[in-house]
Design a protein around this motif. Sequence first.
Motif, short mmCIF file in Angstrom:
data_model
loop_
_atom_site.label_atom_id
_atom_site.label_comp_id
_atom_site.label_asym_id
_atom_site.label_seq_id
_atom_site.Cartn_x
_atom_site.Cartn_y
_atom_site.Cartn_z
N LEU A 1 0.97 -1.18 0.13
CA LEU A 1 -0.09 -0.02 0.15
C LEU A 1 0.98 1.35 0.13
N LEU A 2 1.95 1.20 0.52
CA LEU A 2 3.03 2.42 0.65
C LEU A 2 3.70 2.41 -0.69
N GLY A 3 3.51 1.34 -1.42
CA GLY A 3 4.50 1.39 -2.67
C GLY A 3 5.88 1.03 -2.53
N ARG A 4 6.02 0.52 -1.37
CA ARG A 4 7.46 0.27 -0.99
C ARG A 4 7.60 -1.14 -1.51
N ALA A 5 6.68 -2.05 -1.96
CA ALA A 5 7.12 -3.39 -2.41
C ALA A 5 7.89 -3.55 -3.61
N ARG A 6 8.88 -4.27 -3.59
CA ARG A 6 9.91 -4.18 -4.59
C ARG A 6 9.91 -5.32 -5.64
N THR B 1 7.12 19.78 -8.39
CA THR B 1 6.80 19.37 -7.27
C THR B 1 6.43 17.92 -6.93
N ILE B 2 7.14 17.41 -6.29
CA ILE B 2 6.76 15.76 -6.13
C ILE B 2 6.49 15.66 -4.82
N ASN B 3 5.30 15.06 -4.34
CA ASN B 3 5.15 14.79 -2.84
C ASN B 3 5.34 15.92 -2.11
N LEU C 1 11.43 6.93 -7.51
CA LEU C 1 10.27 6.60 -7.04
C LEU C 1 9.48 5.45 -7.57
N THR C 2 9.73 4.36 -7.24
CA THR C 2 9.45 3.06 -7.96
C THR C 2 8.02 2.36 -7.57
N GLY C 3 7.23 3.21 -6.83
CA GLY C 3 5.80 2.94 -6.43
C GLY C 3 4.85 2.99 -7.70
N THR C 4 5.22 3.78 -8.36
CA THR C 4 4.47 3.89 -9.83
C THR C 4 4.79 2.74 -10.69
N LYS C 5 3.96 2.16 -11.21
CA LYS C 5 4.42 0.96 -12.07
C LYS C 5 4.09 1.17 -13.60
N GLU C 6 4.73 0.34 -14.34
CA GLU C 6 4.36 0.17 -15.78
C GLU C 6 3.77 -1.18 -16.13
N GLY C 7 2.33 -1.32 -16.44
CA GLY C 7 1.78 -2.51 -16.86
C GLY C 7 1.48 -2.64 -18.17
N CYS C 8 1.37 -1.57 -18.95
CA CYS C 8 1.20 -1.70 -20.47
C CYS C 8 1.62 -0.70 -21.41
N GLY C 9 1.99 0.65 -21.03
CA GLY C 9 2.73 1.69 -21.81
C GLY C 9 1.81 2.18 -22.70
N GLU C 10 0.55 1.80 -22.75
CA GLU C 10 -0.40 2.47 -23.47
C GLU C 10 -1.63 3.17 -23.03
N GLY C 11 -1.74 3.44 -21.76
CA GLY C 11 -2.64 4.03 -20.80
C GLY C 11 -3.97 3.37 -20.92
N ILE D 1 2.76 17.20 -8.41
CA ILE D 1 2.79 15.85 -8.71
C ILE D 1 2.49 15.12 -7.24
N GLN D 2 1.38 14.27 -7.21
CA GLN D 2 1.33 13.25 -6.17
C GLN D 2 1.50 11.96 -6.69
N THR D 3 2.59 11.06 -6.10
CA THR D 3 2.63 9.70 -6.37
C THR D 3 1.88 8.73 -5.05
N VAL D 4 1.87 7.61 -5.24
CA VAL D 4 1.65 6.77 -3.89
C VAL D 4 2.51 6.97 -2.92
N GLU D 5 3.56 7.31 -2.91
CA GLU D 5 4.71 7.26 -1.98
C GLU D 5 4.34 8.75 -1.12
#
Lengths: 753, 169, 292
Positions: free
Chosen positions: A23-28, B11-13, B37-47, B76-80
């Motif tokens: 949930l924190l986005g910390r999982a790697r 500005t991030i978080n 900030l690796t909390g944001t993920k890539e699943g498809c690259g297509e939106g 900008i706000q990310t999950v972090e």
Amino acid sequence: MSTSDTTRIVGAPVHRKEGVDKLLGRARYVDDMEREGMRHGTTVRSTIPRGFIRSIAFDRRIDWTEFTVVTAADIPGKNHIQLIFADQPCLADGAVNHCDEAIVLLAHPDKHKLREAAAAVKIEYEPLPAIFTIEESEQQGVIVRGTDNLIKSFLLEKGDVDSAWANAAHIVGGEYRTGAQEHLYIENNGMIAEWSAAEGVTVWGSLQCPFYVHKSLLAVFDLPEDKVRVIQTETGGAFGGKEDFPSILAAHAGLLAMKSGRPIKMVYDRMEDLAATTKRHPSRIRHRTALDKDGKLLAMDIDVATDGGAYSTLSSTVLSRATLHSPGPYVCPNVRVRSHSWATNTVPYGAFRGFGAPQAIFAVERHMDEVAAEIGMDPIELRRRNFLHGGDTTATEQVMREPVILERLLDRALGESDYYARRSRFARDNPSSAVKRGMGIAAFYHGSGFTGSGERYLNSLAGVDVTLEGKVRVLVSSTEFGQGTNTILAQIAAEAIGVDYDDVVMAPADTGIVPNSGPTVASRTSMVVGRLIERAGAQLVAMLREQDGLGEHFTREEFFAACERHRAAQGEVRSLCRYEAPANIFWDDRKYRGEAYPAYAWSIHVAQVAVDTVTYSAEVENFWAVQEVGRVLNPVLAGGQIEGGVAQGIGYALYEKVVLQNGHMANNQMTNYIMPTAEDVPPIHVFFEEIPFQHGAYGAKGIGELPHDGPAPAILNAIRDATGVGFCAIPLLPEDLFAKLAAPETVAEGAAL
Amino acid sequence: MSNCGSSIRFTINGRQCVVQTPPMKRLLDVLREDLHLTGTKEGCGEGECGSCSVRMNGELVNSCLVPVLQAEGATIQTVEGLAVDGRLHPLQQAFLHRGGAQCGICTPGMLMAGAQLLSINPHPTMGEIREGLAGNLCRCTGFMRIFESVMAAAAQDYAPSTARAADAR
Amino acid sequence: MRGNAEAHEMVAPGSLAAVLKLLADAPGEWTPIAGGTELMVAHAAGRLAPQKLVSLWGIPELRFIKTGTESISIGAGATFRDLRARADIAAELPLLAKAAGWIGSIANQSRATVGGNLVNGSPAADSSPALLAYDAEIELISTRGSRRISYSSFHTGYKRNVLAPDELLFAVHMPLRFARHRKYLRKVGTRRAMAISKVAMAATALVEDGVIGEIRVAAASLAAFPARLCQVESALLGQPIDARTMEIARRALLAEVKPIDDIRSTAEYRKRVAANLLEEFLNELRAEAPAK
């Protein structure tokens, strides 16, 4: 054995063990990781479905000295991926048997130069005739495997099917087809590999079965067991799609790491993952059924055919499960199942939640509704009259020694869904509505764990130790990929020992640290591995009582103190247990007879479907799933498994189609491989009945795959109810509904209306 | 042609950042690679999958489709950035109580979409939740517990879920 | 990610005048990019051909919605979220407000622009049928000045339009004369959200005494570009709304539309569903105002 009244942690909705990090986005996950000096890897793949590789040329505009290049010639050990058979090459050597087969591997620090280089590898082929369907394979006009295209066959026989037709009041036949299905885990396949002469090969990646990958790498690298290490990273969904495929990717990344001397990262993008990795086996299943005048089954003659793709991988075990699930949850004195898995020139099909059962159950449960219509009986009543009960024997002559509560589940499902009232209302409203509604059901079992003596063969080892930090640590190779492994095994350990849930941690799924508790497949984790943890926990407590002065009743502080005394005396605090087969499980693999599975989960699904006659779209408006899976270890996780499996089953039935052109997946993007969104899934209502199973952890049986078995037949049965038309193939898209529902366009001259 | 860079400020978080990057680098890649900030993920690259969703200037965007040049000056706000001082955001608490996350890969994007929804519609109906999350694909949960989690967060209902299995939704 | 960020140049001059000057100085060299929901997908697939991009994002002169007494003007830089947030769009141009909700997802709506949707020119463009049914005019602008054309003349072929190399789509204008018109809008996709149209239809009709006084019927995914169904309109104009008219209009549609088979659907399905949508629309008209 404990009941729900006496357990503190098992049965409670404790939080997901690794939930906060997620949930924190910390999982790697693997793509979140880097290594010093890392290079990226990519794969050059076949563009034809079958043929010889005549030449591989490297265009001179690229400075190849910057790149690591690997072909089959670089493989130190065997050029195969060891699963059941060893017919799949790690890298194509001289010939290819499917589009997107891996031929050349490249590595470079810069991803874009890598891409340019991949485009600069020119492969010349001599194409051979290729086949793409079950029919083409079984006709044997073109032989692509062995002498007859056959990967595997089974024959299951009970009684004497051929003698039954003469006495039958009714004989009903049908043919049912299911298409390929893509797992569509939101995290694509990925691996990081390192190699050194001293350590051997180490891989980190998104995977379900560390020891499957370990075994495959031993063969490819010709290394001893302690020179190969496999570590699972946080895995973003799997569903069987990371059961066998990771062995290929790990070998590829490992070869590049070996040749370059650098860490290698290979993460597929969505287009590559869709096109090149495993999917669910397509199937064609034919039923011919004899019944007496009261609708009781006299004989079932079933023909099961699957498309295995170009290499065998797991096709034989998928076929086995399909065979054993094809007669449905019914009593029938005469049964014959002839099953075949055929080779084609497509990307090999592999494990996917249900593993042959969704295909088989689609066929038998659709067929039951066709039978009911043919003989003029309510499809509910037809099932009631034929349900298995405790004490009955199955098609493999297995006596149902555990309670079978199909009728109770059915009654609950009918009640919760208000089935008959809805059905009547729709029957009344449909004639005057452009949207036709219907109700449909499916009744089914799912065999928990490996078939027959599979668990004996796996010989799993698992247990717990206690760390210097004062935590109980669960030691299993069973992996978490969303289904809740970490949580329920921690619950079981805490319960069995008598400490708190927060006192328990999971050891990393690292073949260098944990014992081999078997693969995370076949709905075996709760039941089989959980039981090993339950026993290991109890064994630990017994040992501390015997050797270290732990009292009959103790607090968690006293427990950890006793552990430290044990550590001082023995050096470590550890308790492992090996699988013990229940005494009465006998399975004859040649005759296909006996206890096919140690336990069964049972379920009834009910679907309410609306068919819009303007657009020919079918949508599931409501869904009920009632099941008996033994003891529910964690109601939030269990409910989530059912809901997720149902949603995938809805996709399988109505949305997800793999479009092949010349054996290559043409719709290999998320924009055109369609899964249901948050606006498409219906409310899914979940109800559990619990009958604890004595050989499963705290009474648990398997749950993970069960929910994917029922939606497709329930939905198509509902469509039959809504429209009066029976559809027998999935995915059932609006274009398919249109083909049968729409009256032909008539253009009458000067028609007066 | 090589283009190493523009200087992009945003500005991030809550923190001001400057990155030197090609203007056509995806915001997703800048977040993950330049800012770690690796909390944001890539699943498809297509939106299509929404696992790259972040909040930019008060709107939900798929960061895989934003050229970083267009994020110049953005907030900008990310999950972090959801949890504050180690305290879980109500959505995160709700997901934890109610099983809104299984494998977790869609979860950061889902949380962003949920946070965005609740910021403009504090008491959404189930239909509004479905629409608000329709751009975020989840393959594990079947969405039910995600909807429940968003509802619970909206209602500020933090009680641990004690629902018995038989009463599961 | 198959695209190479370093292979592309991108500038953001920040004002309409600066963008137009750039386009005029080097016609055809700079490709405008607004929200990127189309071009960035091509970029990720390694198929973004244009090397030089000029960003239109956030240029205030392009991102506007102005309601006058006689017409509404929507700047090409207005996003679909902008449209959905406006009460006047919902009240005056409800078909457009509804179509704005069809675009992808909330995240896509906050970036996809009206201008981008039209200039990209997909045959399945979500906003086009509504714009055609509302008799939209397009305003094109360059350093040479501006010109207005009917939107129905904008597309000339599959992903081809009348924009000159130095021109930008500036705004879409719609007359406020549809308050009394009956309206219809329906999209048929692969699922309820995040779906490319298999067929979409929009219609506006003025019905007086059960007779069709004005009619516009427009569709997506039935031709190389979104278009009005002129033969269908001819079959309906001035006719009473009865079973005979409906049958003639249906036959006109089946003869007029030329959909294709593609990865999403089939020509036969599209044809039939389009005919069904037309019938659904006409049935609604008939129910509301039966012929005398």
